[in-house]
Design a protein around this motif. Structure first.
Motif, PDB file in Angstrom:
ATOM      1  N   ALA A 296       0.835  -1.206   0.000  1.00  0.00           N
ATOM      2  CA  ALA A 296       0.000   0.000   0.000  1.00  0.00           C
ATOM      3  C   ALA A 296       0.870   1.257   0.000  1.00  0.00           C
ATOM      4  N   GLN A 297       1.979   1.216   0.734  1.00  0.00           N
ATOM      5  CA  GLN A 297       2.899   2.354   0.735  1.00  0.00           C
ATOM      6  C   GLN A 297       3.511   2.551  -0.646  1.00  0.00           C
ATOM      7  N   HIS A 298       3.948   1.456  -1.259  1.00  0.00           N
ATOM      8  CA  HIS A 298       4.589   1.550  -2.576  1.00  0.00           C
ATOM      9  C   HIS A 298       3.622   2.073  -3.635  1.00  0.00           C
ATOM     10  N   LEU A 299       2.357   1.670  -3.531  1.00  0.00           N
ATOM     11  CA  LEU A 299       1.351   2.100  -4.510  1.00  0.00           C
ATOM     12  C   LEU A 299       0.788   3.475  -4.173  1.00  0.00           C
ATOM     13  N   ASP A 300       1.341   4.093  -3.124  1.00  0.00           N
ATOM     14  CA  ASP A 300       0.999   5.466  -2.748  1.00  0.00           C
ATOM     15  C   ASP A 300      -0.500   5.629  -2.495  1.00  0.00           C
ATOM     16  N   LEU A 301      -1.050   4.726  -1.670  1.00  0.00           N
ATOM     17  CA  LEU A 301      -2.479   4.748  -1.370  1.00  0.00           C
ATOM     18  C   LEU A 301      -2.802   5.539  -0.103  1.00  0.00           C
ATOM     19  N   GLY A 302      -1.804   6.172   0.495  1.00  0.00           N
ATOM     20  CA  GLY A 302      -2.029   7.011   1.670  1.00  0.00           C
ATOM     21  C   GLY A 302      -1.613   6.321   2.953  1.00  0.00           C
ATOM     22  N   THR A 303      -1.096   7.104   3.891  1.00  0.00           N
ATOM     23  CA  THR A 303      -0.593   6.549   5.153  1.00  0.00           C
ATOM     24  C   THR A 303      -1.683   5.859   5.955  1.00  0.00           C
ATOM     25  N   ASN A 304      -2.832   6.516   6.113  1.00  0.00           N
ATOM     26  CA  ASN A 304      -3.918   5.919   6.899  1.00  0.00           C
ATOM     27  C   ASN A 304      -4.415   4.633   6.256  1.00  0.00           C
ATOM     28  N   PHE A 305      -4.535   4.648   4.927  1.00  0.00           N
ATOM     29  CA  PHE A 305      -4.990   3.453   4.216  1.00  0.00           C
ATOM     30  C   PHE A 305      -3.980   2.319   4.390  1.00  0.00           C
ATOM     31  N   ALA A 306      -2.701   2.636   4.269  1.00  0.00           N
ATOM     32  CA  ALA A 306      -1.658   1.626   4.419  1.00  0.00           C
ATOM     33  C   ALA A 306      -1.681   1.023   5.825  1.00  0.00           C
ATOM     34  N   ASP A 307      -1.893   1.854   6.827  1.00  0.00           N
ATOM     35  CA  ASP A 307      -1.971   1.360   8.202  1.00  0.00           C
ATOM     36  C   ASP A 307      -3.186   0.461   8.394  1.00  0.00           C
ATOM     37  N   ASP A 308      -4.301   0.816   7.737  1.00  0.00           N
ATOM     38  CA  ASP A 308      -5.493  -0.036   7.803  1.00  0.00           C
ATOM     39  C   ASP A 308      -5.236  -1.377   7.125  1.00  0.00           C
TER      40      ASP A 308
ATOM     41  N   PRO B  14     -12.691   1.959  -1.755  1.00  0.00           N
ATOM     42  CA  PRO B  14     -11.653   1.717  -0.741  1.00  0.00           C
ATOM     43  C   PRO B  14     -11.665   0.278  -0.217  1.00  0.00           C
ATOM     44  N   GLU B  15     -12.855  -0.309  -0.090  1.00  0.00           N
ATOM     45  CA  GLU B  15     -12.944  -1.695   0.365  1.00  0.00           C
ATOM     46  C   GLU B  15     -12.366  -2.648  -0.675  1.00  0.00           C
ATOM     47  N   LYS B  16     -12.666  -2.388  -1.937  1.00  0.00           N
ATOM     48  CA  LYS B  16     -12.112  -3.213  -3.016  1.00  0.00           C
ATOM     49  C   LYS B  16     -10.586  -3.132  -3.013  1.00  0.00           C
ATOM     50  N   GLU B  17     -10.070  -1.926  -2.842  1.00  0.00           N
ATOM     51  CA  GLU B  17      -8.616  -1.742  -2.849  1.00  0.00           C
ATOM     52  C   GLU B  17      -7.977  -2.438  -1.651  1.00  0.00           C
ATOM     53  N   MET B  18      -8.614  -2.328  -0.487  1.00  0.00           N
ATOM     54  CA  MET B  18      -8.090  -2.980   0.713  1.00  0.00           C
ATOM     55  C   MET B  18      -8.108  -4.504   0.541  1.00  0.00           C
ATOM     56  N   PHE B  19      -9.209  -5.008  -0.005  1.00  0.00           N
ATOM     57  CA  PHE B  19      -9.334  -6.442  -0.280  1.00  0.00           C
ATOM     58  C   PHE B  19      -8.259  -6.888  -1.274  1.00  0.00           C
ATOM     59  N   ALA B  20      -8.069  -6.090  -2.337  1.00  0.00           N
ATOM     60  CA  ALA B  20      -7.086  -6.449  -3.357  1.00  0.00           C
ATOM     61  C   ALA B  20      -5.667  -6.467  -2.786  1.00  0.00           C
ATOM     62  N   ILE B  21      -5.346  -5.496  -1.943  1.00  0.00           N
ATOM     63  CA  ILE B  21      -4.033  -5.474  -1.293  1.00  0.00           C
ATOM     64  C   ILE B  21      -3.848  -6.719  -0.435  1.00  0.00           C
ATOM     65  N   LEU B  22      -4.876  -7.087   0.332  1.00  0.00           N
ATOM     66  CA  LEU B  22      -4.803  -8.278   1.182  1.00  0.00           C
ATOM     67  C   LEU B  22      -4.537  -9.521   0.343  1.00  0.00           C
TER      68      LEU B  22
ATOM     69  N   ILE C 208      -8.449  -8.961  -9.305  1.00  0.00           N
ATOM     70  CA  ILE C 208      -7.800  -8.348  -8.142  1.00  0.00           C
ATOM     71  C   ILE C 208      -6.745  -7.343  -8.584  1.00  0.00           C
ATOM     72  N   LEU C 209      -5.928  -7.730  -9.555  1.00  0.00           N
ATOM     73  CA  LEU C 209      -4.901  -6.823 -10.051  1.00  0.00           C
ATOM     74  C   LEU C 209      -5.515  -5.617 -10.758  1.00  0.00           C
ATOM     75  N   ASP C 210      -6.651  -5.815 -11.417  1.00  0.00           N
ATOM     76  CA  ASP C 210      -7.335  -4.702 -12.092  1.00  0.00           C
ATOM     77  C   ASP C 210      -7.715  -3.599 -11.110  1.00  0.00           C
ATOM     78  N   VAL C 211      -8.145  -4.001  -9.913  1.00  0.00           N
ATOM     79  CA  VAL C 211      -8.542  -3.012  -8.906  1.00  0.00           C
ATOM     80  C   VAL C 211      -7.382  -2.076  -8.595  1.00  0.00           C
ATOM     81  N   LEU C 212      -6.169  -2.622  -8.591  1.00  0.00           N
ATOM     82  CA  LEU C 212      -4.977  -1.844  -8.241  1.00  0.00           C
ATOM     83  C   LEU C 212      -4.253  -1.313  -9.475  1.00  0.00           C
ATOM     84  N   HIS C 213      -4.859  -1.511 -10.654  1.00  0.00           N
ATOM     85  CA  HIS C 213      -4.266  -1.060 -11.923  1.00  0.00           C
ATOM     86  C   HIS C 213      -2.874  -1.660 -12.122  1.00  0.00           C
ATOM     87  N   LEU C 214      -2.787  -2.956 -11.871  1.00  0.00           N
ATOM     88  CA  LEU C 214      -1.523  -3.667 -12.012  1.00  0.00           C
ATOM     89  C   LEU C 214      -1.653  -4.761 -13.066  1.00  0.00           C
TER      90      LEU C 214
END
Length: 290
Positions: free
Chosen positions: A127-139, A224-232, A261-267
């Motif tokens: 999440a940090q590398h993909l620059d999704l925000g500090t609070n989001f990365a901590d979540d 945000p939930e999709k992105e969090m799920f995709a990161i997980l 899953i990768l589509d959600v993160l544009h990867l």
């Protein structure tokens, strides 16, 4: 937001299970943080009530993940460097492990929390590398540590649980449905109840409730939930979570839904090699960097 859980079904699934209450220490910390002028020394004193938790917190804070300019030796210094809100999320996750594992020394429990730590670390780094925000990365870090917490409750009652789950993965079964058939509940539901009881954000609770239901999350979740799920799911795949827990590779869930899953993160899949290097630089072993 994903489909709302049927709370009647949830309540019936609790038969024989006890959701651990949020420890008093965390309540005290939250009360102090909520004050107009929080006292860092009082917060540090709360965390230091348990030497094990305090020590583990410092170990995590000093890991390459947080890239601090110098080694942190006290909880008080950790509060100042990380910021109170970030530290609370970190401590919250660490306390969960100590609360659910107290007195448990079996091999699967050790694997469970070791894998959760690794997935949490990988989720944070990604999440940090993909620059999704500090609070989001901590979540994402919190989600990584909490998402399988319900397993500890089922394991406490069913010694055969790890062997049954391993068989479910071998057969490519839907994990939630498999657990419902065998235990009349699932670790997703129990994890949701733990997260809700401990006061985690509703989006975290939702992802925990559906983390083995990719079709539901990807079709109905808020972005945000999709992105969090995709990161997980990406973190689980990259650290080889099914291999760590069950000695099984590959993960059929990832194979079925990796493109979405990768589509959600544009990867794209070819970028996973680079992400493997990112995790390696953060001190996290992964399947793309041996």
């Amino acid at each position: 937001m994903p489909l709302t859980l049927d709370m009647t079904k949830v309540e019936s699934s609790l038969d024989g299970f006890t959701i651990p209450p949020r420890p008093e220490m965390l309540k005290q910390i939250q009360e102090e943080v909520a004050k107009e002028v929080p006292n860092i020394k009082d917060i540090a004193a709360c965390i230091n009530q348990d030497v094990g938790i305090a020590g583990f917190t410092l170990k995590v804070v000093n890991s390459p993940l947080f890239s601090l300019p110098r080694k942190i030796s006290t909880i008080e210094h950790a509060c100042m460097f990380l910021g109170l809100n970030r530290l609370i999320k970190l401590v919250n996750s660490i306390v969960l492990r100590f609360t659910l594992s107290e007195g448990s020394e079996d091999i699967f429990t050790q694997k469970l929390w070791n894998s959760a730590t690794k997935i949490g670390n990988a989720s944070l780094a990604l999440a940090q590398h993909l620059d999704l925000g500090t609070n989001f990365a901590d979540d994402c870090y919190t989600l990584g540590l909490f998402h399988n917490a319900g397993m500890a409750l089922i394991l406490a009652q069913t010694a055969e649980y790890p062997a049954l789950l391993r068989q479910a993965y071998i057969e490519g079964a839907t994990i939630g449905e498999f657990e419902e058939d065998h235990f009349e509940t699932s670790h997703e539901v129990l994890g949701f109840l733990i997260a809700q009881t401990w006061g985690l954000d509703s989006s975290l609770c939702s992802v925990i409730a559906y983390h083995h239901s990719p079709m539901i999350m990807l079709a109905t979740g808020e972005q945000p939930e999709k992105e969090m799920f995709a990161i997980l799911k990406l973190a689980e795949h990259m650290v080889g979570a099914t291999e760590l827990l069950y000695g099984i590779n590959p993960d059929s869930e990832w194979e079925r839904y990796s493109v979405q899953i990768l589509d959600v993160l544009h990867l794209e899949e070819f970028q996973l090699l680079d992400l493997g290097e990112v995790l390696h630089q953060a001190g996290i072993d992964n399947v793309y960097h041996t």
